[in-house]
Design a protein around this motif. Structure first.
Motif, PDB file in Angstrom:
ATOM      1  N   ALA A 418       0.834  -1.205   0.000  1.00  0.00           N
ATOM      2  CA  ALA A 418       0.000   0.000   0.000  1.00  0.00           C
ATOM      3  C   ALA A 418       0.869   1.257   0.000  1.00  0.00           C
ATOM      4  CB  ALA A 418      -0.923  -0.006   1.218  1.00  0.00           C
ATOM      5  N   VAL A 419       1.957   1.241   0.784  1.00  0.00           N
ATOM      6  CA  VAL A 419       2.874   2.391   0.826  1.00  0.00           C
ATOM      7  C   VAL A 419       3.523   2.608  -0.534  1.00  0.00           C
ATOM      8  CG1 VAL A 419       5.004   3.293   1.842  1.00  0.00           C
ATOM      9  CG2 VAL A 419       3.313   2.168   3.295  1.00  0.00           C
ATOM     10  N   VAL A 420       3.941   1.514  -1.174  1.00  0.00           N
ATOM     11  CA  VAL A 420       4.565   1.618  -2.499  1.00  0.00           C
ATOM     12  C   VAL A 420       3.586   2.215  -3.507  1.00  0.00           C
ATOM     13  CG1 VAL A 420       5.475   0.282  -4.438  1.00  0.00           C
ATOM     14  CG2 VAL A 420       6.208  -0.248  -2.105  1.00  0.00           C
ATOM     15  N   ILE A 421       2.332   1.775  -3.453  1.00  0.00           N
ATOM     16  CA  ILE A 421       1.319   2.304  -4.375  1.00  0.00           C
ATOM     17  C   ILE A 421       1.093   3.795  -4.127  1.00  0.00           C
ATOM     18  CG2 ILE A 421      -1.122   2.197  -5.006  1.00  0.00           C
ATOM     19  CD1 ILE A 421      -1.012  -0.807  -4.494  1.00  0.00           C
ATOM     20  N   LEU A 422       1.018   4.157  -2.844  1.00  0.00           N
ATOM     21  CA  LEU A 422       0.824   5.571  -2.505  1.00  0.00           C
ATOM     22  C   LEU A 422       2.014   6.419  -2.968  1.00  0.00           C
ATOM     23  CD1 LEU A 422      -0.741   5.346   1.066  1.00  0.00           C
ATOM     24  CD2 LEU A 422      -1.858   6.120  -1.031  1.00  0.00           C
ATOM     25  N   LEU A 423       3.220   5.912  -2.734  1.00  0.00           N
ATOM     26  CA  LEU A 423       4.416   6.648  -3.163  1.00  0.00           C
ATOM     27  C   LEU A 423       4.465   6.768  -4.681  1.00  0.00           C
ATOM     28  CD1 LEU A 423       7.173   5.217  -0.779  1.00  0.00           C
ATOM     29  CD2 LEU A 423       5.954   7.393  -0.616  1.00  0.00           C
ATOM     30  N   GLY A 424       4.079   5.692  -5.375  1.00  0.00           N
ATOM     31  CA  GLY A 424       4.045   5.742  -6.837  1.00  0.00           C
ATOM     32  C   GLY A 424       3.028   6.750  -7.338  1.00  0.00           C
ATOM     33  N   GLY A 425       1.834   6.747  -6.721  1.00  0.00           N
ATOM     34  CA  GLY A 425       0.811   7.709  -7.117  1.00  0.00           C
ATOM     35  C   GLY A 425       1.238   9.137  -6.843  1.00  0.00           C
ATOM     36  N   MET A 426       1.872   9.346  -5.683  1.00  0.00           N
ATOM     37  CA  MET A 426       2.364  10.674  -5.357  1.00  0.00           C
ATOM     38  C   MET A 426       3.422  11.142  -6.357  1.00  0.00           C
ATOM     39  SD  MET A 426       4.263  11.936  -1.855  1.00  0.00           S
ATOM     40  CE  MET A 426       5.760  11.017  -2.251  1.00  0.00           C
ATOM     41  N   SER A 427       4.312  10.234  -6.720  1.00  0.00           N
ATOM     42  CA  SER A 427       5.369  10.580  -7.685  1.00  0.00           C
ATOM     43  C   SER A 427       4.770  10.949  -9.043  1.00  0.00           C
ATOM     44  CB  SER A 427       6.343   9.416  -7.840  1.00  0.00           C
ATOM     45  OG  SER A 427       6.980   9.131  -6.622  1.00  0.00           O
ATOM     46  N   LEU A 428       3.786  10.172  -9.498  1.00  0.00           N
ATOM     47  CA  LEU A 428       3.151  10.459 -10.789  1.00  0.00           C
ATOM     48  C   LEU A 428       2.440  11.810 -10.761  1.00  0.00           C
ATOM     49  CD1 LEU A 428       1.685   6.950 -11.723  1.00  0.00           C
ATOM     50  CD2 LEU A 428       3.663   8.102 -12.747  1.00  0.00           C
ATOM     51  N   LEU A 429       1.756  12.105  -9.638  1.00  0.00           N
ATOM     52  CA  LEU A 429       1.062  13.394  -9.526  1.00  0.00           C
ATOM     53  C   LEU A 429       2.047  14.550  -9.575  1.00  0.00           C
ATOM     54  CD1 LEU A 429      -1.357  15.230  -8.933  1.00  0.00           C
ATOM     55  CD2 LEU A 429      -1.033  14.728  -6.487  1.00  0.00           C
ATOM     56  N   LEU A 430       3.142  14.421  -8.812  1.00  0.00           N
ATOM     57  CA  LEU A 430       4.127  15.504  -8.780  1.00  0.00           C
ATOM     58  C   LEU A 430       4.814  15.674 -10.132  1.00  0.00           C
ATOM     59  CD1 LEU A 430       5.758  14.914  -5.271  1.00  0.00           C
ATOM     60  CD2 LEU A 430       4.141  16.702  -5.922  1.00  0.00           C
ATOM     61  N   ILE A 431       5.122  14.564 -10.784  1.00  0.00           N
ATOM     62  CA  ILE A 431       5.752  14.655 -12.110  1.00  0.00           C
ATOM     63  C   ILE A 431       4.810  15.334 -13.097  1.00  0.00           C
ATOM     64  CG2 ILE A 431       6.514  13.279 -14.097  1.00  0.00           C
ATOM     65  CD1 ILE A 431       7.663  11.267 -12.097  1.00  0.00           C
ATOM     66  N   TYR A 432       3.519  14.941 -13.074  1.00  0.00           N
ATOM     67  CA  TYR A 432       2.541  15.565 -13.976  1.00  0.00           C
ATOM     68  C   TYR A 432       2.421  17.062 -13.690  1.00  0.00           C
ATOM     69  CZ  TYR A 432      -1.889  16.689 -16.227  1.00  0.00           C
ATOM     70  OH  TYR A 432      -2.863  17.284 -16.999  1.00  0.00           O
ATOM     71  N   ALA A 433       2.334  17.416 -12.397  1.00  0.00           N
ATOM     72  CA  ALA A 433       2.220  18.827 -12.036  1.00  0.00           C
ATOM     73  C   ALA A 433       3.458  19.609 -12.443  1.00  0.00           C
ATOM     74  CB  ALA A 433       1.984  18.955 -10.530  1.00  0.00           C
ATOM     75  N   ASP A 434       4.632  18.987 -12.322  1.00  0.00           N
ATOM     76  CA  ASP A 434       5.873  19.674 -12.699  1.00  0.00           C
ATOM     77  C   ASP A 434       6.006  19.834 -14.209  1.00  0.00           C
ATOM     78  OD1 ASP A 434       6.778  20.079 -10.121  1.00  0.00           O
ATOM     79  OD2 ASP A 434       7.758  18.134 -10.004  1.00  0.00           O
ATOM     80  N   ILE A 435       5.209  19.085 -14.950  1.00  0.00           N
ATOM     81  CA  ILE A 435       5.203  19.228 -16.412  1.00  0.00           C
ATOM     82  C   ILE A 435       4.195  20.277 -16.867  1.00  0.00           C
ATOM     83  CG2 ILE A 435       4.705  18.061 -18.602  1.00  0.00           C
ATOM     84  CD1 ILE A 435       5.817  15.493 -17.354  1.00  0.00           C
ATOM     85  N   VAL A 436       2.961  20.170 -16.363  1.00  0.00           N
ATOM     86  CA  VAL A 436       1.901  21.062 -16.834  1.00  0.00           C
ATOM     87  C   VAL A 436       1.884  22.403 -16.112  1.00  0.00           C
ATOM     88  CG1 VAL A 436       0.476  19.111 -17.554  1.00  0.00           C
ATOM     89  CG2 VAL A 436       0.165  20.087 -15.265  1.00  0.00           C
ATOM     90  N   LYS A 437       2.293  22.423 -14.852  1.00  0.00           N
ATOM     91  CA  LYS A 437       2.317  23.683 -14.107  1.00  0.00           C
ATOM     92  C   LYS A 437       3.525  23.672 -13.165  1.00  0.00           C
ATOM     93  CE  LYS A 437      -1.560  25.651 -13.151  1.00  0.00           C
ATOM     94  NZ  LYS A 437      -2.872  26.007 -12.527  1.00  0.00           N
ATOM     95  N   PRO A 438       4.705  23.845 -13.733  1.00  0.00           N
ATOM     96  CA  PRO A 438       5.930  23.740 -12.918  1.00  0.00           C
ATOM     97  C   PRO A 438       6.131  24.927 -11.996  1.00  0.00           C
ATOM     98  CG  PRO A 438       6.467  24.459 -15.142  1.00  0.00           C
ATOM     99  CD  PRO A 438       4.995  24.131 -15.141  1.00  0.00           C
ATOM    100  N   ILE A 439       6.860  24.684 -10.919  1.00  0.00           N
ATOM    101  CA  ILE A 439       7.329  25.761 -10.057  1.00  0.00           C
ATOM    102  C   ILE A 439       8.509  26.415 -10.762  1.00  0.00           C
ATOM    103  CG2 ILE A 439       8.430  26.299  -7.856  1.00  0.00           C
ATOM    104  CD1 ILE A 439       6.878  24.018  -6.625  1.00  0.00           C
ATOM    105  N   THR A 440       8.444  27.713 -10.909  1.00  0.00           N
ATOM    106  CA  THR A 440       9.497  28.418 -11.637  1.00  0.00           C
ATOM    107  C   THR A 440      10.117  29.498 -10.766  1.00  0.00           C
ATOM    108  OG1 THR A 440       9.974  29.795 -13.580  1.00  0.00           O
ATOM    109  CG2 THR A 440       7.773  29.966 -12.624  1.00  0.00           C
ATOM    110  N   ILE A 441      11.381  29.791 -11.002  1.00  0.00           N
ATOM    111  CA  ILE A 441      12.054  30.824 -10.245  1.00  0.00           C
ATOM    112  C   ILE A 441      12.087  32.152 -10.986  1.00  0.00           C
ATOM    113  CG2 ILE A 441      13.536  29.157  -9.083  1.00  0.00           C
ATOM    114  CD1 ILE A 441      15.775  30.001 -11.002  1.00  0.00           C
ATOM    115  N   LEU A 442      11.613  32.130 -12.231  1.00  0.00           N
ATOM    116  CA  LEU A 442      11.636  33.353 -13.033  1.00  0.00           C
ATOM    117  C   LEU A 442      10.433  34.225 -12.737  1.00  0.00           C
ATOM    118  CD1 LEU A 442      12.785  31.870 -16.458  1.00  0.00           C
ATOM    119  CD2 LEU A 442      14.154  33.013 -14.727  1.00  0.00           C
TER     120      LEU A 442
END
Length: 442
Positions: A418-442
């Motif tokens: 269950a922890v592995v699944i949660l970590l995988g889901g969290m990673s996919l969400l963060l990767i998707y968010a970093d692609i479509v709406k990334p945190i930028t320093i500019l």
């Protein structure tokens, strides 16, 4: 083309830093495991299909295709079922089979005649050292990198050198944003003060901090001041009269204060139209520990509020909400930030290098804190299992009961899944968010 190349270079540098960090993390597990006699079958960087490997002695060293972590494979991670025991879990069917498969795989890793070289057979304190070895390496890396940034490059601080000289003065209450043709010159520009001049004294009083100068200037509107500046290594005397202008009143938090009617408060002050330059000031080595500690606290705070943080990331990724610049990011986000920083040509090379080094240091702090979460398959989960075993054996010894033996950590395999699944889901969400709406320093 040069900007693109620098962007890619930034990503490559940070990716290499992360790979080295992961390798050293696993080395932190490997060294004590071998010192304590545990048979280590594999030392791998990454997961999935093996890209390269080489066997030295009894251990296979290699690199796998998915660079999202690493592992070492130790013999006997899970203890066998006690003689006469059924090894059943609270679950049946699929989960019971999963637990049994884990035990079987663990048993297969133990060679005939080497039952004494198992992980579960070690003393509790030895297992804790092995599992804390990885996070400890991340802590060491973080200390080294923060030391390079703080004591090597230094921290940007306000200096007594003039960074810029305004052409005119614009009151805080004015809607004007740029100097117009008919605006009078600012006192500093009119007196011939130039960027790069270093303030030495005002009216005979030495200037050691920029705030020393601004305090005198602000309380001296329409009063001539005798300035001594250093220009090209030589002292230069200049007489200048601060102009009367208005500025907002700020509270201790740096926010503009409002009056009873809700309008911003202003005050009359003297101004010359100069701003300070920033310079890097190397910090003592004693500043490293507090900096790492503050970073650990910040990461811990993110983890404690992780559910809400992930909800915010979801709302930002699939809605109009903005990303929190201090929220969690994936390796993709880290790479994008590294690429942005490296590709900004207006930032000095030393500044960019310091930022990248600090970024890798912060990632190591994140790896340290995250791996200490007391859930398997994280290092903290194995430490928690060893500690629980130590407590059980201590109570058994105190009350003169039979030694309960190793804790059957295989029973928590369903929770681990269950922890592995949660970590995988969290990673996919963060990767998707970093692609479509990334945190930028500019």
């Amino acid at each position: 083309m040069e900007t693109v190349g620098l962007y890619i270079l930034g990503i490559v540098i940070v990716a290499l830093g992360l790979a080295i960090s992961i390798a050293l993390h696993e080395l932190g597990h490997l060294i004590p495991a071998k010192l304590f006699g545990v048979r280590v079958g594999q030392y791998m960087i990454g997961f999935g299909p093996t890209l390269w490997s080489r066997k030295r002695g009894e251990t296979e060293y290699g690199v796998k295709a998915i660079p999202l972590g690493g592992y070492i494979s130790m013999a006997g991670m899970f203890p066998p079922v006690k003689p006469g025991g059924r090894g059943r879990t609270a679950s049946t069917g699929f989960f019971q089979t999963m637990v049994q498969d884990a035990r079987t795989s663990s048993a297969d890793s133990v060679l005939d005649g080497e039952e004494h070289r198992t992980f579960y057979g070690l003393a509790v304190w030895k297992r804790i050292i092995i599992m804390l070895g990885g996070p400890f390496m991340n802590l060491v890396i973080a200390f080294v990198l923060f030391a390079v940034v703080l004591s090597g490059f230094g921290v940007q601080q306000v200096s007594t050198t003039i960074g810029s000289v305004s052409k005119c003065l614009i009151a805080a209450t004015s809607s004007q944003t740029e100097c117009a043709a008919g605006d009078p010159a600012a006192p500093a520009a009119q007196a011939g003060i130039k960027p790069g001049d270093r303030l030495v004294s005002i009216n005979g009083t030495p200037v050691t901090e920029w705030t020393d100068a601004t305090a005198v200037i602000q309380r001296s509107p329409s009063r001539p001041l005798d300035l001594v500046v250093e220009r090209d290594g030589a002292p230069l005397s200049i007489t200048v009269t601060p102009a009367l202008t208005q500025r907002y009143v700020y509270d201790s938090a740096g926010k503009v204060e409002n009056g009873p009617d809700g309008t911003p408060l202003t005050q009359d002050v003297g101004m010359l139209g100069i701003t300070a330059a920033y310079e890097y000031v190397p910090q003592p080595i004693t500043a490293v520990a507090p900096a790492v500690g503050a970073n650990i606290v910040a990461v811990g705070n993110i983890i404690l509020h992780l559910p809400q943080r992930l909800v915010d990331v979801w709302n930002a990724a699939f809605g109009s909400q903005a990303r929190d610049p201090n929220g969690p990011i994936s390796v993709v986000g880290v790479g994008r930030i590294a690429g942005e920083v490296t590709s900004i040509n207006t930032i000095p090379v030393a500044d960019r290098a310091a930022y990248l080094i600090g970024l890798v240091g912060s990632v190591n702090v994140a790896l340290l804190v995250f791996n200490l979460i007391p859930l398997m398959p994280l290092d903290g989960g194995h430490v928690a299992g060893a500690l629980w075993e130590g407590v059980r054996r201590l109570f058994a010894k105190v009350f003169k009961r039979r030694d309960p033996g190793p804790v059957d950590t295989a029973k928590v395999i369903p929770l681990t899944l269950a922890v592995v699944i949660l970590l995988g889901g969290m990673s996919l969400l963060l990767i998707y968010a970093d692609i479509v709406k990334p945190i930028t320093i500019l």
